[in-house]
Motif scaffolding. Structure first.
Motif, PDB file in Angstrom:
ATOM      1  N   SER A  51      85.020  23.732  44.982  1.00 36.40           N
ATOM      2  CA  SER A  51      85.097  24.890  45.863  1.00 36.40           C
ATOM      3  C   SER A  51      84.060  25.942  45.491  1.00 36.40           C
ATOM      4  O   SER A  51      83.407  25.861  44.457  1.00 36.40           O
ATOM      5  N   TRP A  55      87.320  26.752  41.331  1.00 36.81           N
ATOM      6  CA  TRP A  55      88.717  26.539  40.929  1.00 36.81           C
ATOM      7  C   TRP A  55      89.281  25.219  41.423  1.00 36.81           C
ATOM      8  O   TRP A  55      90.184  24.661  40.804  1.00 36.81           O
ATOM      9  N   LEU A  56      88.789  24.731  42.559  1.00 36.84           N
ATOM     10  CA  LEU A  56      89.305  23.484  43.140  1.00 36.84           C
ATOM     11  C   LEU A  56      88.271  22.376  43.008  1.00 36.84           C
ATOM     12  O   LEU A  56      87.085  22.593  43.286  1.00 36.84           O
ATOM     13  N   TYR A  58      87.753  17.931  43.589  1.00 36.22           N
ATOM     14  CA  TYR A  58      88.262  16.719  44.231  1.00 36.22           C
ATOM     15  C   TYR A  58      87.400  15.547  43.772  1.00 36.22           C
ATOM     16  O   TYR A  58      86.199  15.709  43.581  1.00 36.22           O
ATOM     17  N   ALA A 103      86.847  25.593  50.344  1.00 37.49           N
ATOM     18  CA  ALA A 103      87.592  24.828  49.356  1.00 37.49           C
ATOM     19  C   ALA A 103      86.889  23.550  48.961  1.00 37.49           C
ATOM     20  O   ALA A 103      87.260  22.926  47.974  1.00 37.49           O
TER      21      ALA A 103
END
Length: 124
Positions: A51, A55-56, A58, A103
Motif C-alpha cells: 500500500s 502498512w498493507l 499482499y 491499498a
C-alpha cells in the motif's frame, strides 16, 4: 512517475536476491506499488503489492514466507527481498505503480505505470 528496476541476476536454488525499484518524476507516496513477473512462454503474474503507506502487503501464494515487499517513501524506493529461491522463480520481474488503489492490488490492469524488467534466473 517513472520506474527503474534493478537487482536481478543469476543465483543458485536456495539463494537470495533483493530487487529494487527506483521511482522518479512523481509523488511516490501517492502510489501503491506492485511486483509482477513473467516467465518464458507464460503470462505475466502478480507477485507482491504494498500500500501507499507500506502498512498493507499482499503476496501470491507461491512466494508467501519466502518473499518480502517493502518501501521507503523518503527514498522513493520499493524492494522485493527474495529468499529460498526456486528454479520456478526464474522470470523477468517488473515493478509497477498504481495511482488509484491506495491499498494496493493483485490486478495487473489496475497499475498505471510499469518499469522495465530485471531478469532473475535461479539455477537448480
Amino acid at each position: 512517475v517513472q520506474l527503474q528496476a534493478s537487482g536481478g541476476g543469476l543465483v543458485q536454488a536456495g539463494g537470495s536476491l533483493r530487487l529494487s525499484c527506483a521511482a522518479s518524476g512523481g509523488t511516490f507516496g501517492m502510489y501503491a506499488m506492485g511486483w509482477f513477473r513473467q516467465a518464458p512462454g507464460k503470462e505475466r503474474e502478480f507477485v507482491a503489492a504494498i500500500s501507499r503507506s507500506g502498512w498493507l502487503t499482499y503476496y501470491t501464494d507461491s512466494v508467501k514466507g519466502r518473499f518480502s515487499i517493502s518501501r521507503d517513501n523518503a527514498k522513493n524506493m520499493v524492494y522485493l527481498q527474495m529468499s529460498s529461491l526456486k528454479p520456478e522463480d526464474t522470470a523477468v520481474y517488473h515493478c509497477a505503480a498504481d495511482a488509484d488503489s491506495g491499498a494496493g492490488s493483485r490486478r495487473e490492469y489496475e497499475y498505471d505505470v510499469w518499469g522495465q524488467g530485471t531478469q532473475v534466473t535461479v539455477s537448480s
